[in-house]
Design a protein around this motif. Structure first.
Motif, mmCIF file in Angstrom:
data_model
loop_
_atom_site.group_PDB
_atom_site.id
_atom_site.type_symbol
_atom_site.label_atom_id
_atom_site.label_comp_id
_atom_site.label_asym_id
_atom_site.label_seq_id
_atom_site.Cartn_x
_atom_site.Cartn_y
_atom_site.Cartn_z
ATOM 1 N N VAL A 35 0.861 -1.190 0.000
ATOM 2 C CA VAL A 35 0.000 0.000 0.000
ATOM 3 C C VAL A 35 0.891 1.232 0.000
ATOM 4 C CG1 VAL A 35 -1.801 1.275 1.226
ATOM 5 C CG2 VAL A 35 -1.767 -1.229 1.328
ATOM 6 N N THR A 36 0.588 2.197 -0.858
ATOM 7 C CA THR A 36 1.264 3.491 -0.769
ATOM 8 C C THR A 36 0.310 4.485 -0.127
ATOM 9 O OG1 THR A 36 0.566 4.319 -2.949
ATOM 10 C CG2 THR A 36 2.570 2.969 -2.850
ATOM 11 N N ALA A 94 10.191 10.781 -6.499
ATOM 12 C CA ALA A 94 11.259 9.888 -6.963
ATOM 13 C C ALA A 94 11.531 8.795 -5.932
ATOM 14 C CB ALA A 94 12.524 10.693 -7.247
ATOM 15 N N GLN A 95 11.556 9.179 -4.660
ATOM 16 C CA GLN A 95 11.770 8.182 -3.609
ATOM 17 C C GLN A 95 10.593 7.223 -3.513
ATOM 18 O OE1 GLN A 95 12.367 10.765 -0.258
ATOM 19 N NE2 GLN A 95 14.548 11.087 -0.673
ATOM 20 N N LEU A 96 9.378 7.769 -3.681
ATOM 21 C CA LEU A 96 8.187 6.920 -3.666
ATOM 22 C C LEU A 96 8.251 5.903 -4.797
ATOM 23 C CD1 LEU A 96 5.288 6.385 -2.498
ATOM 24 C CD2 LEU A 96 4.461 8.000 -4.222
ATOM 25 N N ARG A 97 8.643 6.347 -5.987
ATOM 26 C CA ARG A 97 8.760 5.435 -7.122
ATOM 27 C C ARG A 97 9.775 4.335 -6.841
ATOM 28 N NH1 ARG A 97 12.524 4.163 -10.296
ATOM 29 N NH2 ARG A 97 12.071 3.127 -12.281
ATOM 30 N N SER A 98 10.954 4.697 -6.367
ATOM 31 C CA SER A 98 12.018 3.719 -6.135
ATOM 32 C C SER A 98 11.583 2.654 -5.128
ATOM 33 C CB SER A 98 13.279 4.435 -5.651
ATOM 34 O OG SER A 98 14.302 3.514 -5.377
ATOM 35 N N ALA A 99 11.030 3.105 -3.994
ATOM 36 C CA ALA A 99 10.630 2.162 -2.947
ATOM 37 C C ALA A 99 9.459 1.304 -3.395
ATOM 38 C CB ALA A 99 10.267 2.929 -1.676
ATOM 39 N N VAL A 140 7.549 10.997 -12.915
ATOM 40 C CA VAL A 140 7.238 9.697 -13.511
ATOM 41 C C VAL A 140 5.864 9.233 -13.032
ATOM 42 C CG1 VAL A 140 7.925 7.260 -13.596
ATOM 43 C CG2 VAL A 140 9.662 9.050 -13.714
ATOM 44 N N ASP A 141 5.076 8.653 -13.928
ATOM 45 C CA ASP A 141 3.779 8.072 -13.570
ATOM 46 C C ASP A 141 4.032 6.680 -12.991
ATOM 47 O OD1 ASP A 141 1.253 6.874 -13.474
ATOM 48 O OD2 ASP A 141 0.531 8.033 -15.178
#
Length: 406
Positions: free
Chosen positions: A197-198, A259-264, A311-312
């Motif tokens: 879950v984000t 960007a951090q959300l995408r990576s994790a 980024v989407d």
């Protein structure tokens, strides 16, 4: 003739002998004020910390203390049979050890043997006790037998000690317990599953003191995590700037930017059965970052900021989705909401879209919400205004229905 009074869910609150017993008073208050009927069963040691009159006053019921009180009613059998949920908070190492061995030397452990409803243990003890091999084995045994043993929180313990072993926040125990009660008819339909879950909203730095952000609080994402954990799932949360107690049964990865959300999220999604994208990542970020604070010029009345798109993340996950993996996306819209949500559902290759109408300040930061669930085949379902926990239950049940059988 008076109308029948509403049936109140029957809850047993077991309290064992730890200093955190005083916090169980707050948990009891949360249960009773929300309409639950609570019978408190303190151990003899617990009564050394909080006396019987306190439990009776807060619950509005006599306190059950011993197996020989009202022996003609066989209290441990009657209490166990009528209970819809048993919560042991705090759960000491001793009580869990006695529960594992099947001891019935006081009313609480005897009742645990007769209860056939969900049982939630909320541990509280010193770090060394929690990490001892005996406790580790006992926790594993309780979980294998179907009990839910929450992970203790980290923080200040007794004296000057700090570490893992602190009783989870009473409000979080209560929220999780309500999910257990609400999901009693569903059961643990996500046992053996890993749900990602984000939650929250990202912050995109402009300079060392300023950033771009949105109004997402993370409440809906954390409610989704609770609902999934209550149904037996292993839950990972990628949380962007959320200031809420960690949901019971969830592991949290904290991030700040998109960007951090995408990576994790991309990394965690590789091992997840379902990904629920409840976070609100920024669509734009500053094209450049100033290492020094940008100063306001007294002679300048306007200031411009160049932005670039981020980024989407949901679309990227949709393209990389494994066979059988379920992707749930969220759309927060203010105008032409359904049309925009349907377009996003298709573009992101999602299996379910949760549409939030956020016009007029709805949804963000509130404790209630109303959503529309949309599926790729054109099916839709309205979930009327209700608590975010109730919304979470509806979404998680829809996810469970989409998953392939194990």
């Amino acid at each position: 003739m008076c109308a029948d009074a509403p049936v109140r869910p029957e809850v047993i609150l077991g309290v064992s002998g730890g200093i955190a017993a005083y916090k169980a008073c707050e948990l009891l208050r949360l249960f009773t004020e929300s309409g639950h009927a609570v019978t408190v069963i303190p151990t003899e040691a617990a009564l050394r910390f909080v006396g019987e009159p306190t439990w009776a006053a807060l619950s509005g019921r006599p306190v059950a203390t011993g197996v020989f009180d009202d022996a003609h009613d066989v209290p441990h059998v009657q209490l166990g049979r009528k209970a819809e949920l048993v919560v042991v908070a705090p759960a000491t190492a001793d009580v869990m050890a006695r529960a594992v061995s099947g001891r019935a030397d006081d009313l609480l452990t005897a009742t645990l043997l007769t209860a056939r409803c969900p049982v939630l243990f909320a541990p509280a003890m010193h770090t060394e006790m929690w990490e001892h091999p005996a406790t580790v084995d006992n926790v594993a045994t309780l979980r294998r037998r179907g009990a839910i043993v929450a992970e203790p929180a980290s923080g200040r313990l007794t004296g000057a000690d700090t570490g893992k072993g602190r009783l989870p926040d009473p409000a979080e125990i209560f929220a999780f317990a309500r999910h257990l009660l609400a999901g009693a008819s569903v059961g643990e339909n996500l046992r053996g599953r890993h749900i990602l879950v984000t939650a929250g909203g990202t912050r995109e730095a402009i300079d060392p003191v300023r950033y771009l952000a949105n109004r997402s609080s993370g409440k809906q994402g954390f409610a989704l995590a609770r609902a999934a954990a209550a149904r037996g799932a292993k839950v990972t949360i990628v949380a962007a700037n959320v200031s809420l107690p960690v949901p019971l049964g969830a592991e949290v990865i904290t991030v700040e930017s998109a960007a951090q959300l995408r990576s994790a999220t991309v990394e965690a999604a590789a091992g997840a059965d379902a990904v629920i994208m409840a976070a609100a990542p920024a669509d734009f970020r500053p094209a450049s970052y100033s290492d020094a604070k940008i100063k306001k010029d007294a002679e300048t009345t306007t200031w411009s900021l160049d932005l670039e798109t981020t980024v989407d993340i949901a679309a990227e996950l949709g393209r990389a989705k494994r066979p059988g993996q379920v992707l749930v996306t969220f759309a927060a819209e203010t105008h032409d909401a359904v049309a925009h949500a349907k377009a996003k559902l298709a573009a992101k290759n999602a299996d379910l879209m949760v549409l939030n109408d956020v016009s007029g300040g709805k949804a963000f930061g509130r404790d209630d919400n109303a959503v529309t669930l949309l599926w790729p085949d054109g099916t839709s379902r309205e979930v009327a205004l209700s608590s975010k926990d109730a919304i979470a239950g509806a979404v998680v049940d829809a996810v469970a229905a989409e998953l392939r059988p194990l």
